[in-house]
Design a protein around this motif. Structure first.
Motif, short mmCIF file in Angstrom:
data_model
loop_
_atom_site.label_atom_id
_atom_site.label_comp_id
_atom_site.label_asym_id
_atom_site.label_seq_id
_atom_site.Cartn_x
_atom_site.Cartn_y
_atom_site.Cartn_z
N UNK A 148 0.85 -1.19 0.00
CA UNK A 148 0.00 0.00 0.00
C UNK A 148 0.89 1.24 0.00
N UNK A 149 1.17 1.72 -1.20
CA UNK A 149 1.98 2.92 -1.34
C UNK A 149 1.06 4.10 -1.65
N UNK A 150 1.65 5.30 -1.72
CA UNK A 150 0.83 6.52 -1.78
C UNK A 150 -0.14 6.56 -2.97
N UNK A 151 0.27 6.21 -4.19
CA UNK A 151 -0.70 6.27 -5.30
C UNK A 151 -1.90 5.36 -5.07
N UNK A 152 -1.67 4.19 -4.48
CA UNK A 152 -2.76 3.24 -4.23
C UNK A 152 -3.64 3.72 -3.09
N UNK A 153 -3.03 4.19 -2.01
CA UNK A 153 -3.80 4.68 -0.85
C UNK A 153 -4.73 5.82 -1.29
N UNK A 154 -4.24 6.71 -2.14
CA UNK A 154 -5.07 7.82 -2.60
C UNK A 154 -6.17 7.34 -3.56
N UNK A 155 -5.88 6.33 -4.36
CA UNK A 155 -6.90 5.78 -5.26
C UNK A 155 -8.01 5.08 -4.46
N UNK A 156 -7.62 4.41 -3.39
CA UNK A 156 -8.62 3.74 -2.53
C UNK A 156 -9.48 4.78 -1.82
N UNK A 213 -5.42 -10.53 -2.34
CA UNK A 213 -4.36 -11.05 -3.20
C UNK A 213 -4.85 -11.90 -4.35
N UNK A 214 -6.10 -11.73 -4.73
CA UNK A 214 -6.65 -12.49 -5.87
C UNK A 214 -6.44 -11.66 -7.14
N UNK A 215 -5.30 -11.83 -7.76
CA UNK A 215 -4.93 -11.00 -8.90
C UNK A 215 -5.00 -11.78 -10.21
N UNK A 216 -5.50 -11.08 -11.24
CA UNK A 216 -5.59 -11.66 -12.58
C UNK A 216 -4.70 -10.86 -13.54
N UNK A 217 -4.55 -11.39 -14.75
CA UNK A 217 -3.61 -10.79 -15.70
C UNK A 217 -3.90 -9.32 -15.99
N UNK A 218 -5.16 -8.95 -16.07
CA UNK A 218 -5.52 -7.58 -16.47
C UNK A 218 -5.59 -6.61 -15.29
N UNK A 219 -5.31 -7.09 -14.09
CA UNK A 219 -5.54 -6.25 -12.91
C UNK A 219 -4.58 -5.07 -12.79
N UNK A 220 -3.33 -5.26 -13.18
CA UNK A 220 -2.38 -4.14 -13.09
C UNK A 220 -2.85 -3.00 -14.00
N UNK A 221 -3.27 -3.31 -15.20
CA UNK A 221 -3.77 -2.28 -16.13
C UNK A 221 -5.00 -1.59 -15.54
N UNK A 222 -5.87 -2.37 -14.89
CA UNK A 222 -7.05 -1.78 -14.24
C UNK A 222 -6.64 -0.86 -13.09
N UNK A 223 -5.66 -1.28 -12.30
CA UNK A 223 -5.17 -0.45 -11.20
C UNK A 223 -4.61 0.86 -11.73
N UNK A 224 -3.84 0.78 -12.82
CA UNK A 224 -3.28 1.99 -13.43
C UNK A 224 -4.39 2.90 -13.94
N UNK A 225 -5.43 2.31 -14.51
CA UNK A 225 -6.55 3.11 -15.03
C UNK A 225 -7.27 3.84 -13.89
N UNK A 226 -7.43 3.17 -12.76
CA UNK A 226 -8.08 3.80 -11.60
C UNK A 226 -7.23 4.93 -11.04
N UNK A 227 -5.91 4.74 -11.01
CA UNK A 227 -5.02 5.81 -10.55
C UNK A 227 -5.07 7.01 -11.49
N UNK A 228 -5.16 6.72 -12.79
CA UNK A 228 -5.28 7.80 -13.77
C UNK A 228 -6.62 8.53 -13.60
N UNK A 229 -7.69 7.77 -13.38
CA UNK A 229 -9.03 8.37 -13.23
C UNK A 229 -9.05 9.36 -12.06
N UNK A 230 -8.39 9.01 -10.98
CA UNK A 230 -8.43 9.87 -9.79
C UNK A 230 -7.19 10.77 -9.64
N UNK A 231 -6.30 10.72 -10.64
CA UNK A 231 -5.13 11.60 -10.64
C UNK A 231 -4.15 11.34 -9.52
N UNK A 232 -4.09 10.08 -9.05
CA UNK A 232 -3.24 9.84 -7.87
C UNK A 232 -1.75 9.77 -8.19
#
Length: 331
Positions: free
Chosen positions: A243-251, A269-288
């Motif tokens: 849980x680093x700053x970009x993720x904490x702010x996205x949450x 910890x249930x991660x799938x192949x597309x999850x990193x891209x989804x995480x990046x998209x959420x961080x972009x959506x919220x400008x974290x």
């Protein structure tokens, strides 16, 4: 004809080359062991892996900036590097890391037991070294830093995978695990030099801000970089559920659906192949990522301002430039 400009870190390294040579010789001398040859084998693998030696250089620079004449700063700088190396050995075991600085980790080449025990040995060597200058205050600063680092690592362990972790907890963690040694490294320089208290505080504040900036930049680059070519790949922190700053702010900004995503990927910890891209998209959506980058720049500016009470000196300018250098990677 173009002139290649060296980095602030390289400039500092050149100015401090003589003292750093003495520090490196002392490190090699004190990491020896007649009875347990594995100790120098494991230690040399990490210490000679091409690390920047930024922390011991900060001790040397701070002491010279405050007019120190003597050799205690060399022993204190070696102490700082031993503490840092010990924590890296332990961290790689805790994180189950396979690479550091582009090479296999000690725990992979040898085993976890060797890494932990050699780390313990280096901590012991650090305490032997920090006693030798006979400066009780410097001893207190460095021994306190060792305790705070361990505390920060344990806090990170207990906060890991808990998506309720706050920014305040994150700051406590990075102040412990990273900034504590930066601030101790810069504070013992003026202390051993007998500098005025205002200069001691200024250099403590500088090291604290620089250490926080350093860690935030590292956390930013895990999502905002392209891998560092040294064994850290884009999204490693995500895969390790940190849980680093970009993720904490996205949450913090997440709606119910997004929060469910973070709970699944980071919390369980249930991660799938597309999850990193989804995480990046959420961080972009919220400008974290953008806000994390700005926070890093703010801490770099704070580090520069902290140097204001110090006398004019070439090393003062170099330390200020170093703060800019740390955040260059996010620009």
């Amino acid at each position: 004809m173009s002139v290649t400009q060296i980095s602030p870190l390289e400039a500092l390294s050149q100015v401090l080359a003589e003292d750093m040579g003495r520090v490196n010789a002392l490190i090699r001398e004190r990491m020896a062991s007649e009875n347990a040859p594995r100790i120098p084998e494991v230690t040399a693998h990490l210490i000679e892996a091409g690390g920047k030696r930024i922390r011991p250089m900060m001790t040397l620079a701070a002491a010279q900036l405050c007019g120190y004449r003597g050799d205690a700063h060399v022993k204190l700088a070696a102490t700082v590097e031993f503490i840092h190396t010990a924590t890296l050995l332990h961290d790689d075991v805790v994180d189950e890391s396979a690479q550091r600085r582009g090479r296999p980790t000690a725990n992979l080449l040898w085993d976890n037991k060797s890494s932990v025990l050699v780390g313990d040995y280096l901590f012991a060597r650090a305490f032997q070294l920090m006693v030798e200058p006979g400066n009780l205050r410097a001893l207190g600063i460095l021994s306190n830093a060792a305790a705070v680092i361990a505390e920060g690592e344990v806090l990170q362990l207990t906060a890991a995978q808990n998506i309720a972790t706050s920014e305040d907890t994150y700051m406590t963690v990075i102040r412990g695990k990273t900034a504590a040694l930066f601030s101790a490294a810069t504070q013992v320089g003026p202390v051993v030099a007998g500098a005025p208290e205002a200069q001691v505080q200024a250099l403590f504040d500088y090291g604290d801000a620089l250490g926080i900036c350093f860690q935030i930049v590292d956390d930013f680059l895990d999502y905002g970089g392209a891998g560092d070519g040294l064994g850290k790949n884009l999204g490693d922190d995500f895969r390790e559920r940190k849980l680093t700053l970009p993720v904490i702010r996205a949450i913090a900004a997440a709606n119910a659906e997004e929060r469910a995503f973070w709970e699944r990927t980071i919390g369980r910890g249930e991660q799938r192949d597309a999850d990193l891209a989804q995480a990046m998209a959420l961080m972009a959506r919220h400008g974290t990522l953008a806000s994390t980058r700005q926070t890093a720049l703010d801490w770099a500016a704070r580090a520069r301002r902290a140097l204001d009470p110090l006398p004019d000196h070439p090393l003062k300018a170099m330390l200020a430039d170093l703060a800019d250098f740390v955040v260059e990677r996010v620009n």
